[in-house]
Each structure stands twice: as C-alpha cells, then as structure tokens.
Design an enzyme around this catalytic site. Structure first.
Site, PDB file in Angstrom:
ATOM      1  N   TYR A   1       0.849  -1.202   0.000  1.00 13.75           N
ATOM      2  CA  TYR A   1       0.000   0.000   0.000  1.00 13.75           C
ATOM      3  C   TYR A   1       0.886   1.254   0.000  1.00 13.75           C
ATOM      4  CZ  TYR A   1      -4.305   2.632   0.806  1.00 13.75           C
ATOM      5  OH  TYR A   1      -5.374   3.487   0.678  1.00 13.75           O
TER       6      TYR A   1
ATOM      7  N   LYS B   1      -2.726   8.852   2.463  1.00 10.66           N
ATOM      8  CA  LYS B   1      -3.932   8.786   3.308  1.00 10.66           C
ATOM      9  C   LYS B   1      -3.669   9.392   4.685  1.00 10.66           C
ATOM     10  CE  LYS B   1      -6.858   6.750   0.490  1.00 10.66           C
ATOM     11  NZ  LYS B   1      -7.817   7.600  -0.246  1.00 10.66           N
TER      12      LYS B   1
HETATM   13  P1  NAD Z   1     -12.425   3.758  -7.913  1.00  8.97           P
HETATM   14  O1  NAD Z   1     -11.327   3.442  -8.867  1.00  8.97           O
HETATM   15  O2  NAD Z   1     -13.768   3.263  -8.230  1.00  8.97           O
HETATM   16  O3  NAD Z   1     -12.519   5.321  -7.653  1.00  8.97           O
HETATM   17  C1  NAD Z   1     -11.370   6.155  -7.682  1.00  8.97           C
HETATM   18  C2  NAD Z   1     -11.826   7.426  -8.353  1.00  8.97           C
HETATM   19  O4  NAD Z   1     -10.767   8.398  -8.317  1.00  8.97           O
HETATM   20  C3  NAD Z   1     -12.182   7.207  -9.829  1.00  8.97           C
HETATM   21  O5  NAD Z   1     -13.507   7.630 -10.072  1.00  8.97           O
HETATM   22  C4  NAD Z   1     -11.197   8.089 -10.564  1.00  8.97           C
HETATM   23  O6  NAD Z   1     -11.748   8.676 -11.730  1.00  8.97           O
HETATM   24  C5  NAD Z   1     -10.925   9.146  -9.499  1.00  8.97           C
HETATM   25  N1  NAD Z   1      -9.724   9.909  -9.814  1.00  8.97           N
HETATM   26  C6  NAD Z   1      -8.431   9.480  -9.886  1.00  8.97           C
HETATM   27  N2  NAD Z   1      -7.648  10.495 -10.306  1.00  8.97           N
HETATM   28  C7  NAD Z   1      -8.459  11.572 -10.473  1.00  8.97           C
HETATM   29  C8  NAD Z   1      -8.256  12.890 -10.917  1.00  8.97           C
HETATM   30  N3  NAD Z   1      -7.042  13.334 -11.287  1.00  8.97           N
HETATM   31  N4  NAD Z   1      -9.321  13.744 -10.965  1.00  8.97           N
HETATM   32  C9  NAD Z   1     -10.559  13.322 -10.635  1.00  8.97           C
HETATM   33  N5  NAD Z   1     -10.815  12.063 -10.218  1.00  8.97           N
HETATM   34  C10 NAD Z   1      -9.786  11.208 -10.152  1.00  8.97           C
HETATM   35  O7  NAD Z   1     -11.912   3.192  -6.512  1.00  8.97           O
HETATM   36  P2  NAD Z   1     -12.478   3.311  -5.028  1.00  8.97           P
HETATM   37  O8  NAD Z   1     -11.827   2.216  -4.298  1.00  8.97           O
HETATM   38  O9  NAD Z   1     -13.942   3.430  -5.037  1.00  8.97           O
HETATM   39  O10 NAD Z   1     -11.807   4.654  -4.518  1.00  8.97           O
HETATM   40  C11 NAD Z   1     -12.541   5.730  -3.941  1.00  8.97           C
HETATM   41  C12 NAD Z   1     -11.822   6.224  -2.686  1.00  8.97           C
HETATM   42  O11 NAD Z   1     -11.948   5.246  -1.672  1.00  8.97           O
HETATM   43  C13 NAD Z   1     -10.336   6.466  -2.869  1.00  8.97           C
HETATM   44  O12 NAD Z   1      -9.952   7.592  -2.125  1.00  8.97           O
HETATM   45  C14 NAD Z   1      -9.724   5.219  -2.259  1.00  8.97           C
HETATM   46  O13 NAD Z   1      -8.403   5.396  -1.827  1.00  8.97           O
HETATM   47  C15 NAD Z   1     -10.678   5.041  -1.095  1.00  8.97           C
HETATM   48  N6  NAD Z   1     -10.657   3.735  -0.437  1.00  8.97           N
HETATM   49  C16 NAD Z   1     -10.767   2.599  -1.177  1.00  8.97           C
HETATM   50  C17 NAD Z   1     -10.748   1.366  -0.531  1.00  8.97           C
HETATM   51  C18 NAD Z   1     -10.860   0.102  -1.315  1.00  8.97           C
HETATM   52  O14 NAD Z   1     -10.524  -0.965  -0.778  1.00  8.97           O
HETATM   53  N7  NAD Z   1     -11.352   0.128  -2.534  1.00  8.97           N
HETATM   54  C19 NAD Z   1     -10.610   1.304   0.854  1.00  8.97           C
HETATM   55  C20 NAD Z   1     -10.512   2.481   1.569  1.00  8.97           C
HETATM   56  C21 NAD Z   1     -10.531   3.702   0.925  1.00  8.97           C
END
Ligand code: NAD
Length: 252
Positions: free
Chosen positions: A154, A161
């Site tokens: 990670y 984060k």
């Molecule tokens: P996801 O890939 O579905 O969403 C990530 C989003 O970030 C996408 O819609 C992408 O277009 C957007 N993005 C990236 N670069 C960008 C930019 N320059 N401008 C605008 N948008 C941009 O994945 P997710 O897992 O749903 O991620 C959403 C959030 O949740 C993130 O912050 C991720 O770190 C966090 N998160 C995810 C998990 C997991 O296990 N999936 C766990 C905890 C936190």
C-alpha cells in the site's frame, strides 16, 4: 423520497463504475432523499457513467490534477444548481511503481503525484466549494487503514492517506466557524478499479476479508450508508473525525 437527506444537494466526486465506493455512496444518498451531482475525471469515464446513471443526474467534469479545473467545476455547479449541502470526495491515484515492493524506492515524482491527487485535492475542493457551502454542510472523504499501519504494497498511498486524514482535521477547524463539518470514512478493502493498481491486491483483499468480524468484506452500500449519516443533520456533533467502516478489520 423522504429520508435523512431530503432537501439536500450533495456533490459526489469519484464514481468510475458501479463497483466504485462513490457509487455505493450515491445510491445511499439517493435512498435518503438527496439530490446528487456527480463529477467525473475525463470523457471516457463520463461515457461509462452515462451507461448506468439516471439521465436527470447532473454530470460535471472535474480532473483534480489541476486547481483551475476544480475552480471551474464548482463555479459551474454554483451557477447551475446554487448552494450545496455537502461533498463526497472519493478520489485517489498513485503510480503503480509506488504501490509495490520497497517503500524506500519511492521517487519524488511518485510521492508528489499521490499526494497531489489523493490528499491535496481535498484542500482544493474545500477551497473552491467554500463560498457555496450552506451552513450545516458536510464534507466526507475516503481513507484506509494503511494510513496507520505499514500494509504491504500500500506504500505511497498509505502516506497520502495519512496526509489526507490530517487535512480533514485542519479543514474541520477552518470551516467550523462557517458551520461546515469535515470527516473521513476509513473503509475496509473493496475490489474496485483503484485497488487493482496495488501490487498483489488479491492478497490484500483476502487478508482484509479474513480480518473482518464475520469473514465477509464490507459492501460499498454499507460505506455509503455511513456517508449518508455523516452528510445528514444526525451527525452535527462530529467533525475532524475518521470513522471506521471496515467490519472490524482495525480491531486486529
Ligand atoms: P475507484 O477506482 O472506483 O474510484 C477512484 C476514483 O478516483 C475514480 O472515479 C477516478 O476517476 C478518481 N480519480 C483518480 N484520479 C483523479 C483525478 N485526477 N481527478 C478526478 N478524479 C480522479 O476506486 P475506489 O476504491 O472506489 O476509490 C474511492 C476512494 O476510496 C479512494 O480515495 C480510495 O483510496 C478510497 N478507499 C478505497 C478502498 C478500497 O478498498 N477500494 C478502501 C478504503 C478507501
């Protein structure tokens, strides 16, 4: 529909597809009566959204890599839809090379990119939206346990984060006098597009699942339901917080 978000307009940033945490949030917000406005990163993702998002949901371009885009997006939202009651920031990105192997090999460019997109963007969004946030508005971002522990691979995202969570606390202090709250959800691991960028993400997902209290991974809708609560007037006493929605993974 009546719910804890009836009469509220919420901007959701970060829906890429129906697996996105932001989509689980969008469904939960709509179920609670909110009007939602979605932002998308680029035209390819706009086309993806148009396949499953109801045609009456506004779609606004916003690539957070550039502050001008963020300013433009919120100016456009203000002009078309007026003041808003909240924002979900569910955006993160890091170069694959910074999500594998030895963290000590992280380059300056890789460090800067992850910090800019995944942590700094929350500040840019809060600043651009500030003039249009109604009193009582609430901002919610998404973080992960890797901010506190050295989770294998990670790496750079864990550091971003940690910065994001600190941003939440400082923004909560700044925006508090305006009656605006800022919180983060520390979500459990979910198989989304973003996760597939992490080296050996299958192991991460498996390990995470094995650490939940019932052996089942958290669902995006469960994360969304907590986001709905944080955006609602039921949580007016909470700001600057990081709330776990990981089915107990953080207990181990
Ligand atoms: P996801 O890939 O579905 O969403 C990530 C989003 O970030 C996408 O819609 C992408 O277009 C957007 N993005 C990236 N670069 C960008 C930019 N320059 N401008 C605008 N948008 C941009 O994945 P997710 O897992 O749903 O991620 C959403 C959030 O949740 C993130 O912050 C991720 O770190 C966090 N998160 C995810 C998990 C997991 O296990 N999936 C766990 C905890 C936190």
């Amino acid at each position: 529909m009546d719910g804890i978000l009836s009469g509220k307009t919420i901007v959701v940033m970060g829906v890429a597809n129906q697996r996105s945490i932001a989509w689980g949030c969008t469904e939960a917000l709509i179920a609670q009566g909110a009007q939602v406005i979605l932002t998308y990163q680029n035209d390819r993702l706009k086309q993806s959204l148009q396949r499953f998002v109801a045609p009456d949901v506004p779609l606004i371009a916003c690539d957070v890599a550039d502050d001008d885009n963020v300013e433009r997006a919120f100016a456009s939202i203000k002009q078309q839809y007026g003041a808003i009651d909240g924002i979900i920031h569910a955006i993160a990105y890091a170069d694959k090379a910074t999500l594998e192997g030895d963290f000590v090999n992280t380059t300056k460019a890789g460090y800067d990119l992850a910090q800019n997109i995944s942590a700094y963007s929350l500040i840019a969004v809060a600043r651009a939206a500030r003039p249009m946030l109604k009193p009582g508005a609430s901002l919610v971002t998404l973080t992960y346990f890797g901010s506190e522990r050295a989770v294998p691979n990670y790496n750079m995202m864990g550091v971003a984060k940690a910065a994001l969570e600190a941003n939440v606390r400082y923004l909560a202090r700044d925006l508090g006098p305006q009656q605006v709250r800022v919180n983060a959800i520390s979500a459990g691991a979910v198989k989304t597009l973003a996760v597939t960028g992490i080296h050996e993400h299958q192991q991460l997902l498996k390990l995470s699942r094995s650490m939940t209290v019932d052996g089942e991974p958290v669902k995006t809708r469960e994360i969304g339901n907590v986001a709905a609560f944080l955006l609602s007037n039921l949580s007016t006493g909470m700001t600057g917080d990081v709330v776990y929605v990981d089915k107990g993974v953080h207990l181990s």
